[in-house]
Design a protein around this motif. Sequence first.
Motif, PDB file in Angstrom:
ATOM      1  N   ALA A   1      14.499  44.025  54.863  1.00  0.00           N
ATOM      2  CA  ALA A   1      12.991  43.896  53.587  1.00  0.00           C
ATOM      3  C   ALA A   1      12.059  43.449  54.078  1.00  0.00           C
ATOM      4  CB  ALA A   1      13.120  42.409  52.540  1.00  0.00           C
ATOM      5  N   GLN A   2      12.064  42.737  55.614  1.00  0.00           N
ATOM      6  CA  GLN A   2      11.338  42.215  56.554  1.00  0.00           C
ATOM      7  C   GLN A   2      10.459  43.457  57.791  1.00  0.00           C
ATOM      8  OE1 GLN A   2      10.496  39.400  56.280  1.00  0.00           O
ATOM      9  NE2 GLN A   2      12.705  39.027  54.998  1.00  0.00           N
ATOM     10  N   THR A   3      11.345  44.575  57.443  1.00  0.00           N
ATOM     11  CA  THR A   3      11.213  46.109  58.116  1.00  0.00           C
ATOM     12  C   THR A   3       9.957  47.019  57.483  1.00  0.00           C
ATOM     13  OG1 THR A   3      12.498  47.348  57.601  1.00  0.00           O
ATOM     14  CG2 THR A   3      12.506  46.339  59.617  1.00  0.00           C
ATOM     15  N   GLY A   4       9.144  46.308  56.468  1.00  0.00           N
ATOM     16  CA  GLY A   4       7.842  47.432  55.958  1.00  0.00           C
ATOM     17  C   GLY A   4       8.603  48.517  55.150  1.00  0.00           C
ATOM     18  N   ASP A   5       7.697  49.250  55.562  1.00  0.00           N
ATOM     19  CA  ASP A   5       8.616  50.550  54.953  1.00  0.00           C
ATOM     20  C   ASP A   5       9.380  51.312  55.115  1.00  0.00           C
ATOM     21  OD1 ASP A   5       6.986  51.532  56.251  1.00  0.00           O
ATOM     22  OD2 ASP A   5       5.792  52.394  54.811  1.00  0.00           O
ATOM     23  N   ALA A   6      10.260  51.222  56.812  1.00  0.00           N
ATOM     24  CA  ALA A   6      11.123  51.778  57.627  1.00  0.00           C
ATOM     25  C   ALA A   6      11.683  52.718  57.207  1.00  0.00           C
ATOM     26  CB  ALA A   6      10.979  50.934  58.917  1.00  0.00           C
ATOM     27  N   PHE A   7      12.221  52.040  55.613  1.00  0.00           N
ATOM     28  CA  PHE A   7      13.731  52.544  55.711  1.00  0.00           C
ATOM     29  C   PHE A   7      13.728  52.856  54.205  1.00  0.00           C
ATOM     30  CE2 PHE A   7      16.217  52.284  59.608  1.00  0.00           C
ATOM     31  CZ  PHE A   7      16.580  53.400  59.526  1.00  0.00           C
TER      32      PHE A   7
END
Length: 186
Positions: free
Chosen positions: A69-75
């Motif tokens: 959730a901390q990575t934005g929309d990366a995955f």
Amino acid sequence: MSESRTALLVMDFQNGITERLGNDSVVGAAGRAVEATRAADVPVMFVRVAFRPGYPEAAAANSAFGALAQTGDAFTQDSPATQVIDALAPRPDEPVVVKRRVSAFSGSDLDVLLRAARVDSLVLAGIATSGVVLSTLRQAADLDYRLTVLADACADQDPEVHRVLTEKVFPRQAQVTTADEWAKSL
């Protein structure tokens, strides 16, 4: 007894994973396996890991996915990082399964697709050997699939872990071979 029906699973060969690995030989081996499989009219299915926006499937308690959730929309499922790499681009008639966990079966409809196609034998290629390949192999064995692992079409950040898995662990439940050797058998 009916004839065995095989499918090749090409797992986690997606932009955000293969670029971190930096191993072109594993992509080449997977590509040769895909082409040989297609030429033999054997089903190819692709598996990728991705999540819905906001990562509702990634529980904070999950050490592998909790921090996503901390990575934005990366995955997220529409992100370029979660798409199958161009070098192995699926054909329009080849299923692309989205999984929500490490195993290709967990949080996906893979088993439904395989059963509908009457597949009982799986050939595995994937990144990482200690992740998707190990988890999928174990679950597939419990689901009574016959298994083959293409050792050179699998890779891990730790080459020693890859070696131990492909030489000592996987042979207990699967035939372990190379992409080229398997292609010759088709």
